[in-house]
Scaffold this active site. Structure first.
Site, PDB file in Angstrom:
ATOM      1  N   GLU A 151       0.966  -1.260   0.109  1.00 57.95           N
ATOM      2  CA  GLU A 151       0.036  -0.068  -0.038  1.00 57.95           C
ATOM      3  C   GLU A 151       0.896   1.369   0.086  1.00 57.95           C
ATOM      4  O   GLU A 151       0.597   2.264   0.799  1.00 57.95           O
ATOM      5  CB  GLU A 151      -0.957  -0.073   1.222  1.00 57.95           C
TER       6      GLU A 151
HETATM    7  C1  LIG Z   1       3.270  -9.629   0.462  1.00 53.82           C
HETATM    8  C2  LIG Z   1       2.910  -8.613  -0.772  1.00 53.82           C
HETATM    9  C3  LIG Z   1       1.559  -8.211  -1.105  1.00 53.82           C
HETATM   10  C4  LIG Z   1       1.325  -7.483  -1.860  1.00 53.82           C
HETATM   11  N1  LIG Z   1      -0.057  -7.528  -2.529  1.00 53.82           N
HETATM   12  C5  LIG Z   1      -0.452  -6.747  -3.519  1.00 53.82           C
HETATM   13  C6  LIG Z   1      -1.864  -6.751  -3.934  1.00 53.82           C
HETATM   14  O1  LIG Z   1      -2.758  -7.444  -3.432  1.00 53.82           O
HETATM   15  N2  LIG Z   1      -1.993  -6.017  -5.210  1.00 53.82           N
HETATM   16  C7  LIG Z   1      -1.242  -5.173  -5.832  1.00 53.82           C
HETATM   17  O2  LIG Z   1      -1.217  -4.386  -6.759  1.00 53.82           O
HETATM   18  N3  LIG Z   1       0.216  -5.046  -5.132  1.00 53.82           N
HETATM   19  C8  LIG Z   1       0.620  -5.803  -3.918  1.00 53.82           C
HETATM   20  N4  LIG Z   1       1.702  -5.748  -3.572  1.00 53.82           N
HETATM   21  C9  LIG Z   1       2.803  -4.919  -4.292  1.00 53.82           C
HETATM   22  C10 LIG Z   1       3.061  -3.580  -3.261  1.00 53.82           C
HETATM   23  O3  LIG Z   1       2.201  -2.909  -3.375  1.00 53.82           O
HETATM   24  C11 LIG Z   1       4.182  -3.228  -3.971  1.00 53.82           C
HETATM   25  O4  LIG Z   1       5.382  -4.110  -3.564  1.00 53.82           O
HETATM   26  C12 LIG Z   1       5.001  -1.768  -3.595  1.00 53.82           C
HETATM   27  O5  LIG Z   1       4.032  -0.918  -4.151  1.00 53.82           O
HETATM   28  C13 LIG Z   1       6.294  -1.500  -3.899  1.00 53.82           C
HETATM   29  O6  LIG Z   1       6.645  -1.907  -5.225  1.00 53.82           O
HETATM   30  P1  LIG Z   1       7.969  -2.793  -5.401  1.00 53.82           P
HETATM   31  O7  LIG Z   1       7.842  -3.503  -4.410  1.00 53.82           O
HETATM   32  O8  LIG Z   1       8.062  -3.244  -6.850  1.00 53.82           O
HETATM   33  O9  LIG Z   1       9.114  -1.639  -5.039  1.00 53.82           O
HETATM   34  P2  LIG Z   1       9.947  -0.486  -5.890  1.00 53.82           P
HETATM   35  O10 LIG Z   1       8.703   0.411  -6.436  1.00 53.82           O
HETATM   36  O11 LIG Z   1      10.615  -1.165  -6.644  1.00 53.82           O
HETATM   37  O12 LIG Z   1      10.577   0.252  -4.557  1.00 53.82           O
HETATM   38  C14 LIG Z   1      11.871  -0.077  -4.225  1.00 53.82           C
HETATM   39  C15 LIG Z   1      12.185   0.932  -3.055  1.00 53.82           C
HETATM   40  O13 LIG Z   1      12.284   2.184  -3.671  1.00 53.82           O
HETATM   41  C16 LIG Z   1      11.542   3.331  -2.960  1.00 53.82           C
HETATM   42  N5  LIG Z   1      11.170   4.237  -3.860  1.00 53.82           N
HETATM   43  C17 LIG Z   1      10.578   4.007  -5.146  1.00 53.82           C
HETATM   44  N6  LIG Z   1      10.203   5.382  -5.532  1.00 53.82           N
HETATM   45  C18 LIG Z   1      10.825   6.378  -5.028  1.00 53.82           C
HETATM   46  C19 LIG Z   1      10.692   7.618  -4.923  1.00 53.82           C
HETATM   47  N7  LIG Z   1      10.354   8.314  -5.615  1.00 53.82           N
HETATM   48  N8  LIG Z   1      11.316   8.340  -3.715  1.00 53.82           N
HETATM   49  C20 LIG Z   1      11.907   7.639  -2.686  1.00 53.82           C
HETATM   50  N9  LIG Z   1      11.832   6.164  -2.644  1.00 53.82           N
HETATM   51  C21 LIG Z   1      11.341   5.484  -3.579  1.00 53.82           C
HETATM   52  C22 LIG Z   1      10.383   2.360  -2.467  1.00 53.82           C
HETATM   53  O14 LIG Z   1       9.821   3.183  -1.263  1.00 53.82           O
HETATM   54  C23 LIG Z   1      11.271   1.368  -1.776  1.00 53.82           C
HETATM   55  O15 LIG Z   1      11.602   1.365  -0.849  1.00 53.82           O
HETATM   56  C24 LIG Z   1       2.206  -6.687  -2.519  1.00 53.82           C
HETATM   57  C25 LIG Z   1       3.547  -6.791  -2.094  1.00 53.82           C
HETATM   58  C26 LIG Z   1       3.867  -7.578  -1.255  1.00 53.82           C
HETATM   59  C27 LIG Z   1       5.448  -7.860  -1.018  1.00 53.82           C
END
Ligand SMILES: Cc1cc2nc3c(=O)[nH]c(=O)nc-3n(C[C@H](O)[C@H](O)[C@H](O)COP(=O)(O)OP(=O)(O)OC[C@H]3O[C@@H](n4cnc5c(N)ncnc54)[C@H](O)[C@@H]3O)c2cc1C
Length: 781
Positions: A454
């Site tokens: 989220e």
């Molecule tokens: C167990 C689990 C359940 C989930 N359930 C769902 C679901 O039901 N439906 C769904 O759609 N998604 C779901 N997600 C996805 C979740 O919302 C994403 O993992 C999350 O949005 C982050 O994306 P990412 O993991 O690709 O990280 P990335 O986007 O690759 O980010 C990596 C890091 O970079 C940081 N970052 C990125 N951009 C910036 C910025 N501009 N400034 C500063 N920091 C930044 C982030 O904060 C993070 O720490 C789930 C994820 C997990 C792990």
């Protein structure tokens, strides 16, 4: 010379104070400069910023929060039906799930799933007229809090369908036909929903999704209809492996203009049945062994009719707006509930364990090192519990407080991280060795999940909270931006010069508060320490407003990239909110004397965090002249706050250890299993017995210290104490029972390797564990 100076001052005053003159001289260049300095904003960013409502966050940005309004704000109480649900089905569900077993099986027991469906746990947010439970936000939050304290897997499974997903989206945007069809089926979990936004390329930057839909004609259920051909790759989707209804986010294109003039319609949300040709589903991710169902979903040339779009084809392209509006409230409920449940559990476990576990002939809770951890656990849990209830109450009052919800999501999951880590330190080996007796390990594994989902916390802290707060909650910035965009000189002039007055007022008040120790900021009718803390928070709200304005004025559009600055401003705003929630909790709970250490710990922590964050901004602001002025106005006598003192921490820690009533009140929202439960149940039983035996144990120790009773031989000390009438037979029995319960409570689980699915030492390749010489005697030297 004097005459010239007077004329110059008068001219300046006329330019500043007479709007007609000002608007011809000063305002136009300022408006042009502001136009150049404002950050460029894309559509998705603008929509995200405009989502939701401004609530108490507006007061915190004003520099003069109206505490009377906050203290008078009444939360909607749980209805008798909601209370009965918490005491009935929720208790029963908690009793059905044992987290260790769930982890071994990789899923909740079939009986629990049946119960979840039958009792409509998936339909908490669905109104009764559509077959759901129609619960308030505060009830939804209470249910998630309680279940999560027992099982993160069950908590997440129940939380997800009740937070951002098909049900919530249908409720707000669905056509009546869609609502009538899907909502009753979602309420009884006849349909298992998932919501698929994230893909490999689009995580935090979800709007950049490469999932595509193209408007075209096709055959659906034997009919030639206007629809969409969809291609997507999604991952991390909770409940995906078992879903029967995919909520899908994709970008919709209309190259043949079958819907209108626009080719790129934008992000669109649709409900897709998973059995259609082209959909691949069923594989799983393994989210840190926390056993909720999570996996990828792929779709290749999947054709669905246009009425699959949530809200029908009129809502094509409105998906981003719909998502942001729903997140504005939802983020404040589900994960904060889970984080609070886990933290209350940690308070119970750490307090009991630190009382029951003895080392160096003392309960470990008596060591100052452990006391520090207990203070953090208890203090933060109090703050989080207050914030959970206050935010849910705001949602029930009709708010969609986007900035507050983002604060809640990020800072409560961070709070959970701190609390769980501290509790793990208290339990040490017993927290690490997994098994039915260990209740912390699952919460520990779940921490990074709460941090990531989220809206990952780093992004939420550094980009969203202050970015959105500054534009939405600041009393003047939004009007100024709108006036610049509309080239409305008069509106800009009004907003800008009111803004200047606001800055001057805040600067004067900051200086005054600093010199008088905020004495005159105390709100009337709030006696005792609560009033003192509110006075400090008022002064810090003014300081926050001033530092925010200085940062925006000196960095302009660059502030968006200066995440270390905006992150600290987010910290200040977040702790202003958490400090407010702490006082509000104390107030609403009836100002109990015994809670004063918790109130003080929470407020002093908040004040220290806010001051440190503001000092950090001032230290790092590139414009050093502005930084110097801020320092001189806000901290003319230096920083005055300090982290909660050792003595205060000791009082909070004591309450977790000894003050049973206080400990119970702090953790009243969690599930407490019966004494035969191997985890918390066993620990609570041991605590009860140890506390019941404590006076007798103290009597024996006192007699030994007074040399009335020789210490040796230790094996017969208690019997000798009875003979010497230091304790009676009943007390001896209590001590013996306490010793047995203590011994039982400190044990950890042991397994045969096969039970853990490891190689058995009897198997041939176990030889590699034996010394080389034992396997090849010829190589022995
Ligand atoms: C167990 C689990 C359940 C989930 N359930 C769902 C679901 O039901 N439906 C769904 O759609 N998604 C779901 N997600 C996805 C979740 O919302 C994403 O993992 C999350 O949005 C982050 O994306 P990412 O993991 O690709 O990280 P990335 O986007 O690759 O980010 C990596 C890091 O970079 C940081 N970052 C990125 N951009 C910036 C910025 N501009 N400034 C500063 N920091 C930044 C982030 O904060 C993070 O720490 C789930 C994820 C997990 C792990």
């Amino acid at each position: 010379m004097t005459v010239v100076a007077v004329i110059l001052i008068l001219a300046a005053a006329v330019m500043l104070l007479v709007p007609a003159v000002r608007r011809r001289t000063l305002t136009p260049p300022i408006m042009r400069a502001m136009g150049r300095a404002l950050p460029r904003m894309g559509d998705t960013e603008r929509i995200a910023l405009e989502a939701g409502t401004v609530w108490w966050d507006g007061d915190l940005f004003s520099g003069r929060p109206d505490w009377k309004k906050l203290l008078a704000f009444e939360k909607k109480p749980l209805s008798p039906r909601e209370r009965a649900f918490l005491d009935g089905p929720v208790e029963e569900l908690c009793g059905m799930v044992e987290e260790w077993k769930v982890e071994r099986d990789g899923d909740l027991p079939a009986e629990a799933w049946r119960f979840i469906k039958e009792k409509k746990f998936f339909g908490m947010i669905i109104p009764e007229e559509y077959g759901g439970l129609g619960f308030s936000a505060i009830a939804n939050s209470a249910v998630v809090t309680k279940i999560s304290s027992r099982s993160v897997a069950a908590g997440v499974s129940v939380m997800v369908p009740n937070s951002l997903g098909p049900a919530e989206l249908l409720l707000h945007y669905g056509t009546e036909e869609q609502k009538r069809h899907f909502l009753p089926r979602l309420a009884t979990a006849e349909e298992i929903p998932c919501f698929a936004l994230t893909g490999p390329e689009a995580g935090s930057d979800a709007a950049s999704t490469k999932s595509r839909g193209v408007v075209c004609r096709g055959f659906y259920q034997g009919r030639d209809v206007l629809g969409m051909r969809l291609n997507w790759r999604k991952r991390y989707i909770t409940l995906a492996p078992v879903t029967t209804l995919i909520g899908l986010a994709f970008r919709l294109h209309d190259p043949d203009h079958l819907l209108g003039d626009k080719e790129d319609l934008g992000i669109t949300l649709a409900l897709i049945p998973p059995h259609l040709p082209g959909i691949e589903i069923g594989k799983r991710h393994d989210p840190l062994s926390v056993p909720f169902l999570n996996g990828p979903i792929y779709g290749r040339d999947v054709f669905v009719p246009l009425d699959a779009i949530i809200g029908g084809k009129e809502r094509a392209g409105q998906g981003w707006q719909m998502l942001m509006a729903n997140l504005a409230a939802g983020r404040g409920i589900s994960l904060p509930g889970l984080a609070t449940g886990a933290s209350q559990l940690c308070s119970r476990v750490a307090g009991a364990y630190a009382t029951v576990r003895e080392q160096f002939d003392m309960p470990i809770g008596r060591f100052e090192g452990i006391e520090e951890r207990l203070a953090t656990i208890g203090g933060l849990t109090y703050v989080m519990s207050g914030a959970r209830v206050l935010t849910a109450a705001a949602v029930d009052a009709g708010e969609k407080p986007a900035v507050v919800s983002a604060i809640m999501k990020a800072y409560l999951t961070e709070g959970m991280r701190t609390v769980v880590n501290a509790a793990m330190d208290v339990q040490a080996g017993a927290g690490i060795s997994k098994g039915p007796r260990n209740v912390l390990a699952h919460a520990y594994s779940a921490v990074p999940i709460g941090i990531t989902v989220e809206g990952a916390n780093i992004l939420t802290r550094t980009l969203i909270i202050f970015g959105q707060g500054a534009i939405r909650c600041h009393p003047y910035v939004r009007s100024e931006m709108e006036a610049v965009a509309a080239k409305d000189l008069e509106k800009f002039d009004r907003a800008f010069f009111a803004h200047m007055g606001f800055i001057a007022g805040n600067a004067l008040r900051c200086f005054g508060h600093a010199l008088t120790g905020s004495r005159f900021a105390r709100p009337s009718g709030v006696p005792g320490p609560a009033g003192e803390y509110l006075a400090r928070l008022t002064a810090l709200s003014a300081a926050f407003a001033l530092v925010s304005d200085a940062s925006m004025a000196t960095l302009g559009g660059q502030l968006k990239r200066r995440e270390k600055i905006s992150g600290r401003l987010a910290d200040a705003l977040a702790w202003l909110y958490l400090g407010s929630a702490t006082v509000k909790k104390f107030w609403d709970d009836g100002k109990p004397e015994a809670d004063i250490p918790f109130l003080s710990w929470g407020c002093e922590k908040a004040i220290d965090e806010i001051e440190s964050a503001l000092a950090g901004v001032i230290e790092n602001l590139p414009n050093r002249a502005a930084a110097w002025m801020l320092g001189a106005v806000i901290f003319p006598l230096g920083m005055t706050s300090a982290a909660p003192s050792d003595a205060l921490g000791a009082k909070v820690a004591q309450a977790l250890l000894d003050d049973r009533e206080e400990r119970l009140r702090l953790t009243r929202d969690i599930y407490v299993p019966p004494p035969d439960d191997p985890g918390l149940g066993r620990l609570e039983l041991a605590l009860d017995k140890v506390m019941a035996a404590a006076p007798a144990v103290h009597a024996v120790k006192a007699a030994v210290r007074a040399r009335k009773l020789p210490r040796e031989p230790e094996g017969t000390l208690l019997e000798r104490a009875v003979q010497a009438a230091v304790i009676d037979e009943a007390a001896l029995k209590r001590i013996r029972e306490a010793e047995r319960a203590r011994d039982d409570a400190i044990q950890v689980d042991e397994f045969d390797p096969q039970q853990l699915g490891h190689r058995s030492p009897g198997e041939p390749d176990a030889e590699r564990y034996r010394p080389e010489s034992a396997i090849h005697p010829s190589r022995a030297r």
